[in-house]
Design a protein around this motif. Structure first.
Motif, mmCIF file in Angstrom:
data_model
loop_
_atom_site.group_PDB
_atom_site.id
_atom_site.type_symbol
_atom_site.label_atom_id
_atom_site.label_comp_id
_atom_site.label_asym_id
_atom_site.label_seq_id
_atom_site.Cartn_x
_atom_site.Cartn_y
_atom_site.Cartn_z
ATOM 1 N N THR A 128 -20.405 -20.899 -16.665
ATOM 2 C CA THR A 128 -20.361 -19.467 -16.642
ATOM 3 C C THR A 128 -22.026 -19.122 -17.009
ATOM 4 O OG1 THR A 128 -18.530 -18.981 -17.340
ATOM 5 C CG2 THR A 128 -19.765 -17.085 -17.880
ATOM 6 N N ALA A 165 -11.881 -9.520 -11.383
ATOM 7 C CA ALA A 165 -13.281 -9.860 -10.511
ATOM 8 C C ALA A 165 -13.843 -8.440 -10.041
ATOM 9 C CB ALA A 165 -12.938 -10.550 -9.440
ATOM 10 N N ILE A 173 -21.393 -11.589 -15.665
ATOM 11 C CA ILE A 173 -21.745 -11.656 -14.260
ATOM 12 C C ILE A 173 -22.266 -10.279 -14.074
ATOM 13 C CG2 ILE A 173 -21.161 -12.237 -12.032
ATOM 14 C CD1 ILE A 173 -19.401 -14.366 -12.819
ATOM 15 N N LYS A 210 -16.752 -11.911 -4.596
ATOM 16 C CA LYS A 210 -17.358 -13.235 -4.280
ATOM 17 C C LYS A 210 -17.309 -14.131 -5.519
ATOM 18 C CE LYS A 210 -21.883 -12.787 -4.311
ATOM 19 N NZ LYS A 210 -23.242 -12.192 -4.007
ATOM 20 N N TYR A 211 -17.018 -13.627 -6.897
ATOM 21 C CA TYR A 211 -16.728 -14.501 -7.808
ATOM 22 C C TYR A 211 -15.334 -14.846 -8.029
ATOM 23 C CZ TYR A 211 -21.616 -13.183 -8.273
ATOM 24 O OH TYR A 211 -23.010 -12.905 -7.940
ATOM 25 N N ILE A 213 -24.303 -19.652 -14.097
ATOM 26 C CA ILE A 213 -23.671 -18.519 -12.884
ATOM 27 C C ILE A 213 -24.451 -17.291 -13.388
ATOM 28 C CG2 ILE A 213 -21.947 -17.222 -11.729
ATOM 29 C CD1 ILE A 213 -20.160 -19.706 -11.841
ATOM 30 N N TYR A 245 -14.106 -18.526 -8.456
ATOM 31 C CA TYR A 245 -14.818 -19.100 -9.595
ATOM 32 C C TYR A 245 -13.609 -18.839 -10.857
ATOM 33 C CZ TYR A 245 -17.252 -20.166 -13.863
ATOM 34 O OH TYR A 245 -17.538 -20.684 -15.149
#
Lengths: 180, 272
Positions: free
Chosen positions: B142, B90, B264, B100-101, B145, B104
């Motif tokens: 995903t 992350a 991301i 923040k992710y 996102i 998930y």
């Protein structure tokens, strides 16, 4: 036996298409979404914050402990430096004391020697004086004896008593002239 | 025979001639994966999905219920996994915003890992990720996102950057733009899903074939004679693949999570 297997496989290929394998089945899709939803919700609401708290606490604890260790190390180092300095001072002090003692000893020895020499000289001088006085006394005694003996001799030779006082003076005058 | 029947039971063939057929051969490879419903529309796969969710929740709950400064062995093991996802995936891939992710990405990793490990879990022996439902849904998630992040961060220019990439010679821009659009918006989710799905399908097929073949050969040594001894070889090979599959299952869970993070990140920092 093998034939039945192959036959069965062929029949199966006709009966169900491979698409069943490749496309998501609706009940499984729904089940999967709900199951993942449970996991995500749990992690989002509870586990994530708990994990962050726990890991950060540990990081802080470790950082704090490292800091403490660093402090203790610095303290130990300063202590060691202090001890080293004290040791050096003590060593210097000791060598100073030894030096002083040596100097004192030397001084004392010199003093004693000087005194001894002086005393020896005095003794010698005294002995010499005494010896001289003794000689004088012996000489004087000998002189008197010689005078007496000479008078005694002379009286025997002459056969009568002499005027002892006058004769002694004469002999002694004579002796004194001899010494001269 | 009772043994082969036990092995064959999960293959769920209704009619089976046990005299002529030593194992109830599946009619189609799909029968290894498309399991019949047990009640209503719920089959073994769906039950295993919920079991996976339960295991993830239980593991995390036990590990972090009362976190200790000096962790227990169990907590230390979970910590290693979790802090790997947090710090290396992350935050490591995405950067400071990655925190923040983290929920998930951790959900992805743990759920896929447990789902994959079912492949080699005794008595379960079925990876739920070999059914397209989970890879499809998760790669779609995903996709939503990373596209969502791109749009929120850069607005419409997220798409125009893809279609008309800066820093590329103008003559090449249309070509590169099409390639970028297709690869980012179509190939990424597709490959993400298929990579996971195909790896687990292949692993399950290999294990089923080798282990079951080995057992069938040895169990029928009376009928086929010395040749049955070859079953030992098949079984040994199956055990070798079994060990290999441990690596594959962990690796695929890692890759899925890692690529999600990479996608991301590429949406957050579009200028490359």
């Amino acid at each position: 036996m093998m034939e039945t297997w192959i036959l069965a496989a062929e029949e199966g290929a006709e009966a169900s298409s491979g698409l069943d394998l490749l496309l998501p089945a609706t009940p499984e899709l729904v089940g999967g979404i709900i199951a993942f939803g449970i996991v995500f919700f749990f992690i989002w609401k509870w586990a994530g914050p708990a994990i962050n708290r726990s890991l950060e606490q540990r990081q802080q604890a470790i950082a704090g402990r490292l800091e403490e260790a660093e402090k203790a190390k610095a303290e130990a180092e300063s202590l060691l430096a202090d001890y080293r300095q004290q040791m050096a001072e003590a060593r210097q002090r000791a060598s100073e004391i030894i030096d002083e003692a040596r100097q004192a000893a030397e001084q004392l020895r010199d003093e004693i020697l000087a005194k001894a020499n002086e005393e020896a000289a005095q003794i010698v001088a005294k002995a010499r004086d005494e010896a001289a006085a003794e000689r004088q006394r012996v000489l004087a005694e000998a002189r008197e004896e010689v005078a007496n003996l000479s008078l005694d001799l002379a009286e025997r030779v002459i056969g009568e008593a002499l005027d002892r006082e006058a004769q002694l003076g004469l002999v002694q005058r004579y002796l004194a002239e001899l010494e001269r | 025979m009772i043994f082969t029947r036990l092995i064959a039971a999960p293959l769920a063939v209704e009619e089976c001639d046990y005299v002529n057929q030593p194992v109830c051969a599946p009619e189609n490879v799909a029968e290894l994966f498309v399991l019949p419903p047990i009640f209503g529309q719920v089959n073994r796969t769906i039950i295993l999905m919920f079991l996976a969710a339960l295991i993830v929740v239980a593991v995390l709950y036990v590990a972090y219920r009362r976190p200790r400064l000096v962790p227990t062995k169990f907590q230390a093991a979970v910590d290693a996994l979790v802090s790997f996802v947090r710090d290396d995936v992350a935050v490591g891939i995405i950067g400071p915003e990655g925190a923040k992710y983290f929920p998930y990405l951790l959900s992805l990793f743990m759920f896929i890992l447990v789902g994959n490990l079912f492949e080699i879990t005794p008595l379960v022996n079925f990876p739920i990720t070999s059914r397209m439902a989970i890879p499809f849904f998760l790669s779609l998630l995903t996709w939503f996102i990373f596209v969502g992040v791109g749009v929120r961060k850069h607005g419409i220019s997220y798409f125009t950057h893809l279609a008309w990439p800066p820093g590329v010679p103008t003559a090449l821009k249309p070509l590169v733009g099409i390639i970028e659009l297709v690869s980012t918006l179509l190939v990424r989710p597709f490959s993400l899903a298929v990579r996971l799905f195909a790896n687990l399908v292949a692993g399950h097929v290999m294990l089923s074939l080798l282990l079951v073949t080995g057992v069938v050969f040895v169990a029928n040594i009376g009928e086929i004679g010395v040749k049955g001894a070859a079953g030992v070889l098949w079984f040994a090979l199956g055990v070798g693949i079994f060990v290999f599959e441990i690596l594959v299952t962990v690796l695929q869970a890692y890759i899925f999570t890692l690529l999600s993070a990479v996608y991301i990140e590429s949406s957050i920092h579009v200028e490359h």
